[in-house]
Write an enzyme that holds these catalytic residues in place. Sequence first.
Site, PDB file in Angstrom:
ATOM      1  N   TRP A  21       0.847  -1.198   0.000  1.00 50.23           N
ATOM      2  CA  TRP A  21       0.000   0.000   0.000  1.00 50.23           C
ATOM      3  C   TRP A  21       0.890   1.259   0.000  1.00 50.23           C
ATOM      4  CZ3 TRP A  21      -3.996   1.413   4.442  1.00 50.23           C
ATOM      5  CH2 TRP A  21      -4.744   2.522   4.047  1.00 50.23           C
ATOM      6  N   TYR A  58      -4.344   1.262  -4.407  1.00 49.48           N
ATOM      7  CA  TYR A  58      -3.106   1.728  -3.791  1.00 49.48           C
ATOM      8  C   TYR A  58      -2.328   2.584  -4.798  1.00 49.48           C
ATOM      9  CZ  TYR A  58      -4.008  -1.916  -0.242  1.00 49.48           C
ATOM     10  OH  TYR A  58      -4.570  -2.714   0.733  1.00 49.48           O
ATOM     11  N   ALA A 280       6.002  -2.422   3.643  1.00 50.33           N
ATOM     12  CA  ALA A 280       7.359  -1.867   3.565  1.00 50.33           C
ATOM     13  C   ALA A 280       7.532  -1.165   2.226  1.00 50.33           C
ATOM     14  CB  ALA A 280       8.395  -2.977   3.711  1.00 50.33           C
TER      15      ALA A 280
HETATM   16  N1  LIG Z   1      -7.521  -5.148   2.982  1.00 54.47           N
HETATM   17  C1  LIG Z   1      -7.444  -3.950   3.496  1.00 54.47           C
HETATM   18  O1  LIG Z   1      -8.432  -3.251   3.637  1.00 54.47           O
HETATM   19  C2  LIG Z   1      -6.087  -3.448   3.922  1.00 54.47           C
HETATM   20  C3  LIG Z   1      -5.983  -2.317   4.747  1.00 54.47           C
HETATM   21  C4  LIG Z   1      -4.715  -1.921   5.151  1.00 54.47           C
HETATM   22  C5  LIG Z   1      -3.600  -2.623   4.731  1.00 54.47           C
HETATM   23  N2  LIG Z   1      -3.734  -3.700   3.904  1.00 54.47           N
HETATM   24  C6  LIG Z   1      -2.563  -4.467   3.422  1.00 54.47           C
HETATM   25  O2  LIG Z   1      -1.726  -4.787   4.517  1.00 54.47           O
HETATM   26  C7  LIG Z   1      -0.423  -4.251   4.281  1.00 54.47           C
HETATM   27  C8  LIG Z   1       0.234  -3.909   5.596  1.00 54.47           C
HETATM   28  O3  LIG Z   1      -0.506  -2.923   6.269  1.00 54.47           O
HETATM   29  P1  LIG Z   1      -0.034  -1.426   6.308  1.00 54.47           P
HETATM   30  O4  LIG Z   1       0.942  -1.195   5.187  1.00 54.47           O
HETATM   31  O5  LIG Z   1      -1.262  -0.590   6.383  1.00 54.47           O
HETATM   32  O6  LIG Z   1       0.668  -1.238   7.690  1.00 54.47           O
HETATM   33  P2  LIG Z   1       1.787  -2.001   8.519  1.00 54.47           P
HETATM   34  O7  LIG Z   1       2.331  -3.163   7.825  1.00 54.47           O
HETATM   35  O8  LIG Z   1       1.212  -2.193   9.868  1.00 54.47           O
HETATM   36  O9  LIG Z   1       2.880  -0.844   8.627  1.00 54.47           O
HETATM   37  C9  LIG Z   1       3.646  -0.492   7.524  1.00 54.47           C
HETATM   38  C10 LIG Z   1       4.589   0.626   7.867  1.00 54.47           C
HETATM   39  O10 LIG Z   1       5.423   0.288   8.983  1.00 54.47           O
HETATM   40  C11 LIG Z   1       6.666   0.910   8.835  1.00 54.47           C
HETATM   41  N3  LIG Z   1       7.725  -0.117   8.876  1.00 54.47           N
HETATM   42  C12 LIG Z   1       7.765  -1.307   8.229  1.00 54.47           C
HETATM   43  N4  LIG Z   1       8.899  -1.975   8.530  1.00 54.47           N
HETATM   44  C13 LIG Z   1       9.592  -1.184   9.366  1.00 54.47           C
HETATM   45  C14 LIG Z   1      10.837  -1.305  10.029  1.00 54.47           C
HETATM   46  N5  LIG Z   1      11.600  -2.385   9.890  1.00 54.47           N
HETATM   47  N6  LIG Z   1      11.229  -0.289  10.837  1.00 54.47           N
HETATM   48  C15 LIG Z   1      10.479   0.792  11.003  1.00 54.47           C
HETATM   49  N7  LIG Z   1       9.277   0.982  10.407  1.00 54.47           N
HETATM   50  C16 LIG Z   1       8.851   0.009   9.591  1.00 54.47           C
HETATM   51  C17 LIG Z   1       6.679   1.619   7.496  1.00 54.47           C
HETATM   52  O11 LIG Z   1       6.279   2.974   7.668  1.00 54.47           O
HETATM   53  P3  LIG Z   1       7.163   4.173   7.023  1.00 54.47           P
HETATM   54  O12 LIG Z   1       7.508   3.731   5.637  1.00 54.47           O
HETATM   55  O13 LIG Z   1       6.306   5.366   7.093  1.00 54.47           O
HETATM   56  O14 LIG Z   1       8.377   4.263   7.911  1.00 54.47           O
HETATM   57  C18 LIG Z   1       5.590   0.880   6.754  1.00 54.47           C
HETATM   58  O15 LIG Z   1       5.061   1.629   5.705  1.00 54.47           O
HETATM   59  C19 LIG Z   1      -0.667  -3.093   3.313  1.00 54.47           C
HETATM   60  O16 LIG Z   1       0.512  -2.684   2.656  1.00 54.47           O
HETATM   61  C20 LIG Z   1      -1.699  -3.707   2.412  1.00 54.47           C
HETATM   62  O17 LIG Z   1      -1.083  -4.603   1.515  1.00 54.47           O
HETATM   63  C21 LIG Z   1      -4.960  -4.122   3.521  1.00 54.47           C
END
Ligand SMILES: NC(=O)c1ccc[n+]([C@@H]2O[C@H](COP(=O)([O-])OP(=O)(O)OC[C@H]3O[C@@H](n4cnc5c(N)ncnc54)[C@H](OP(=O)(O)O)[C@@H]3O)[C@@H](O)[C@H]2O)c1
Length: 334
Positions: A21, A58, A280
């Site tokens: 995303w 996205y 990521a």
């Molecule tokens: N089905 C749905 O409705 C829905 C909704 C939400 C998400 N999703 C899916 O789930 C995936 C994951 O959820 P999400 O992207 O919302 O949030 P997440 O995985 O909880 O958090 C992602 C964020 O955490 C930070 N991060 C990741 N690894 C890190 C590390 N090693 N150290 C420090 N910070 C780190 C980064 O933020 P920064 O880059 O800002 O540092 C990254 O963008 C999405 O990409 C999407 O594919 C689906």
Amino acid sequence: MEAIEIGTSGLRASRIALGTWAIGGWMWGGTSDLDESIRAVRSAIERGITLIDTAPVYGFGRSEEIVGLALSGGLRERALIATKAGLEWQAGRVWRNSSPMRIRLEVEQSLRRLRTDYIDLYQVHWPDPLVPTQETAGALARLLNEGKIRAIGVSNFSPAQMDEFRKAAPIHSVQPPYNLFEREAESGILSYAAEHDIAVLCYGALCRGLLTGTITATTKFRGGDLRRNDPKFHQPRFAQYLAAVASLDGYARERYGLSVLALAVRWVLDQGNTVALWGARRQAQLDPVADVMGWKLDDQAKRRIEQILLEKVKDPVGPEFMAPPSRRESALAA
Ligand SMILES: NC(=O)c1ccc[n+]([C@@H]2O[C@H](COP(=O)([O-])OP(=O)(O)OC[C@H]3O[C@@H](n4cnc5c(N)ncnc54)[C@H](OP(=O)(O)O)[C@@H]3O)[C@@H](O)[C@H]2O)c1
């Protein structure tokens, strides 16, 4: 890398999936760096991650295009692509539309952007209250029969909605929000999935970065970053969540010699037939992936984690702020 079956589909995927995303830019602070994003996707594959989750919405096509580009030239066969359908947009506004006509249009657009002729896992992004669930399911069943998709998933569906869907098509995976701070899936979705042999793809496993331990009270989010509207990131709750993260981090280090990030993702994997979606946009963000593999939380650790959450988070709030409107609500808001 640990792996699980995606329901009864015959597909087997790594238990950590790359979430793309943020790579799309939209709601994550604006346009992402193309080369860096491609490196992040390729680095995921190199680390043994075989499931890449994306969606048309996205970045309004950008995330799918980047995934397609990153996997072209030899990596496509090493990855399972999970994308979604059922969100429509215009001029930056997004609403739900899971009509069979919309899905038929979206699948062709996704195939083109992803540079492939099949999608491994095709998920309905959000339930659409204006389209009978069985009509949506029927559209996916036809795509499965035609071989355009290899497995069917739903996202943000309740058990009742999944029951209705399964009258017209199989469900191989469900994608709810699920992490240490967002536990709504425990009141029905996890048990439903276990009962019906459905894999659970947990989104927000890092709670949008909060559970990585790198966010502090002074962290600033730029532009249209969704965390500016996320109630967890607003005081006084923000302080409670940060205190919980600090305490969980202390425990993870003392007990396992690992950070809160590894503890949080391991916790998701220890809840059942789950995959943790790890968002990521830079390859270095995936460095801790190896810390999550090859061990399990014991009962004592699980109890301590619950105790910390109870002590520190007095006023919990869910991820409801992310839910897109229906077509009718969107028209009313316009
Ligand atoms: N089905 C749905 O409705 C829905 C909704 C939400 C998400 N999703 C899916 O789930 C995936 C994951 O959820 P999400 O992207 O919302 O949030 P997440 O995985 O909880 O958090 C992602 C964020 O955490 C930070 N991060 C990741 N690894 C890190 C590390 N090693 N150290 C420090 N910070 C780190 C980064 O933020 P920064 O880059 O800002 O540092 C990254 O963008 C999405 O990409 C999407 O594919 C689906």
